[in-house]
Design an enzyme around this catalytic site. Structure first.
Site: not given
Length: 669
Positions: A384, A498, A500, A511
């Site tokens: 990632h 949260y 994204s 992001t």
């Protein structure tokens, strides 16, 4: 003349982007909304030949704005309000106001000045890379997500060898198309009838790259940042003490293949850089699948699942033991293909296998791996730090389209009569006792970590996007509201959440965070969960509408770089890098709590992807992958022992039932 006309018409970046806000799927900006209409018939080397060069818009993309400090503080306090009692909120408000007029003012001004000096990038890009690469935890579960492919609609093409061959060929074609500048640029079309046409493309290709973005903007088309794409291929995360490095070496022509924990390489490109014959790819993969070599007792791949500093030390020992050339072949390979021997029983089994597997038949550090199970189930697991899935999703969509519409081999195809035993090399590694002990320990650590993970999935079949849009409600808002209601029903509280949201509409955007837990969702969830029967259908519809409107506003703001999370993060990063005493806002327990994201969520819908998933980001959290489809809503959720994922999904399902009952005009009890 044209440049002057364009720039006067497009003088404010944020107003340019306001039209983006009308789209409910902004949290992923997926390729599903775009069709690629450039000329096909590109031969076996390319997927297509775009009229507009791939990077035509990159130079003129708008810059990610640094929000105003007062806006950030206002948004931060609005997100904190539903999470805190009055006393806690009053304290947090005081600290936030002190920050705004004191240390925060100074940090913000320095951040703005720094941003002005670095116009080639965004203010978040370097700190974000740093955050990922400096993290020392295992990248498995903590960072790497997966996205699984839908099966090929033609069942016989799901044979492991046939599908693997087609995917390798399509992946290499994608890479060649990208590197030749022939891949269709990533553009978000709000009016495809006007902008996604050959006539417009033939016009825009002549507009200089320094102003081309404005030309697209004028027809309601929004080019997206493609700076992450070059890390897709020949790339690996290299472990280093304190901070890892990303290596990309596009000279590599070979593919890395894993089976039973053994590593193989063969050239997928010839010396001229052309894709080798599909029948040769098939022959080499067949040779690997039929290789009788048993599973390695000391599978090297499991080391990539270790703590990063531990892996750094062991990697140095591998180099010292004379494994440099073999490691270089792994690191510079086009990508990794993992051929698994398991048949996957169901969605849950697929999720576990594609998210983590057994740890032995993976090289988690590669930019991405294509995983193919015995029954042809396929997925991508990706590292990632280098990107946010925007490039990976585009790659996945293109590969799925190419392999299903124009497969280069089929069930009746014969592998080429080539000497695969000389073309394919199984990598041998010299392992001393210390390395063997390190591998054994890594296996134990891996098993201990993944054994704690539970995954469950849910499909709500009584309604989806179409019904919600008819009621003028945001599908994403309703899905997020169902998670808030579900958590309240199960645990009686509202917690940090949260979601994204891509900021790929900006140069080097990454992001931003949408904060779905709001005073509106809290009030609505309480009415549905804790006070059923005390509100009329009209009142409940009004509450749903409020939630939808507010969530839409948050989504628009985040997509335009107007959240608060990245701005606060960048100022904190700046304070740390200067060795400054950490301002009291960052030492507030409420700041720690809002960043302890118990509900971590990400949405995805694509014709190529059947489901995606990731682990929770905190030990007492849920990792919620979800998609709102036309007629149904799906969730793929993970948890550790601190939470009960099965009960959570039952509560989310019940919440959706209640919401759709009210939408049908019926009361809930």
């Amino acid at each position: 003349m044209m440049a002057g006309l364009l720039s006067t018409q497009c003088n404010s970046t944020l107003s340019k982007l306001k039209h983006l806000s009308n789209n409910p799927a902004l949290s992923v900006l997926t390729s599903t909304h775009r069709k690629y209409s450039s000329k096909d018939g590109a031969g076996s080397e390319y997927l297509h030949k775009s009229i507009v060069p791939s990077m035509h818009y990159q130079k003129s993309l708008p810059r990610l704005p640094v929000p105003k400090l007062e806006d950030t503080i206002r948004r931060y306090l609005a997100a904190q309000r539903p999470l805190l009692n009055d006393e806690q909120y009053s304290n947090t408000e005081k600290l936030a106001q002190e920050f705004q007029s004191g240390a925060g003012k100074q940090l913000h001004e320095e951040l703005v000045a720094l941003d002005k000096k670095n116009k080639h990038t965004s203010y978040i890009s370097a700190p974000w890379f740093d955050m990922y690469l400096s993290a020392r935890e295992s990248i498995v579960l903590n960072f790497n997500p997966f996205m699984s492919f839908n099966p090929d609609p033609k069942p016989e093409y799901n044979d492991q060898l046939v599908r693997a061959t087609n995917m390798v060929c399509s992946a290499v074609r994608f890479m060649k198309t990208l590197r030749a500048g022939l891949l269709e640029p990533e553009v978000f079309h709000l009016n495809p009838a006007k902008s996604d046409t050959d006539s417009f493309k033939k016009l825009i290709r002549w507009v200089p790259p320094s102003i081309s973005w404005f030309g697209a903007y004028m027809v309601n088309a929004y080019p997206l940042d493609m700076s992450q794409y070059f890390r897709l291929f020949n790339s690996t995360r290299i472990p280093k003490y304190k901070r890892d490095e990303l290596l990309t070496d596009d000279r590599g022509r070979h593919l890395l293949v894993m089976k039973r924990g053994n590593l193989y390489v063969f050239d997928a490109l010839d010396r001229d850089g052309n894709l080798i014959k599909p029948a040769e790819v098939q022959a080499h993969l067949k040779y690997i699948l039929e290789d009788p070599t048993q599973a390695s007792a000391f599978p090297l791949g499991v080391l990539t699942s270790e703590n990063r500093d531990t892996w750094t030390g062991l990697r140095q020992k591998l180099l010292d033991a004379g494994n440099g050339e073999a490691l270089q072949l792994v690191d510079t390979a086009l990508f990794c293909l993992c051929l698994d021997e398991e048949v996957l029983r169901d969605h849950i089994h697929i999720s576990h296998n594609m998210l983590h597997g057994d740890g032995c038949n993976r090289w988690y550090d590669k930019s991405f791996s294509v995983i193919l199970a015995k029954d042809g189930q396929a997925a991508i697991n990706f590292e990632h730090s280098w990107g946010d899935g925007v490039a990976v999703l585009r790659f996945q969509n293109e590969v799925f389209k190419d392999t299903t519409e124009k497969p280069l081999v089929g069930p009746g195809s014969q592998p080429a009569s080539v000497d695969s035993s000389s073309a394919v090399r199984r990598l041998e590694f010299k392992l001393n006792d210390e390395l063997k002990a390190g591998i054994t320990k890594a296996k134990e650590n891996f098993q201990a970590a993944v054994s704690k993970l539970t995954i469950d999935a849910m499909e709500f079949k009584k309604g989806g996007k179409e019904q919600l849009k008819k009621k003028k409600l945001s599908p994403d808002a309703i899905a997020q509201l169902a998670f808030q209601m579900g958590f309240l029903r199960q645990y009686g509280q509202t917690v940090a959440t949260y979601e994204s949201c891509s900021t790929a509409a900006f140069k080097h955007g990454r992001t931003e965070t949408i904060r779905p837990a709001s005073i509106h969702t809290k009030q609505c969830a309480k009415a549905f969960v804790q006070q059923p029967g005390q509100h009329s259908v009209e009142q409940l519809l009004g509450l749903l509408n409020e939630c939808s409107k507010y969530h839409g506003q948050l989504t628009r703001e985040a997509a335009m770089g107007q959240g608060f999370d990245r701005h606060l993060f960048a100022m904190r990063y700046l304070a740390n890098s200067k060795g400054m005493a950490l301002p009291s806002l960052y030492q507030d327990p409420a700041y720690a709590a809002i960043n302890h994201n118990i509900l971590s969520t990400s949405t995805l819908t694509s014709p190529a992807v059947s489901l995606g998933g990731f682990a929770p980001v905190v030990p007492d959290g849920f990792g919620v992958g979800y998609g709102v489809h036309d007629e149904w809503i799906g969730c793929n959720v993970s948890s550790y022992p601190a939470r009960d994922v099965h009960e959570f999904l039952r509560c989310v399902h019940k919440s959706l039932e209640d919401i759709f009952t009210v939408l049908d005009g019926n009361p809930i009890h």
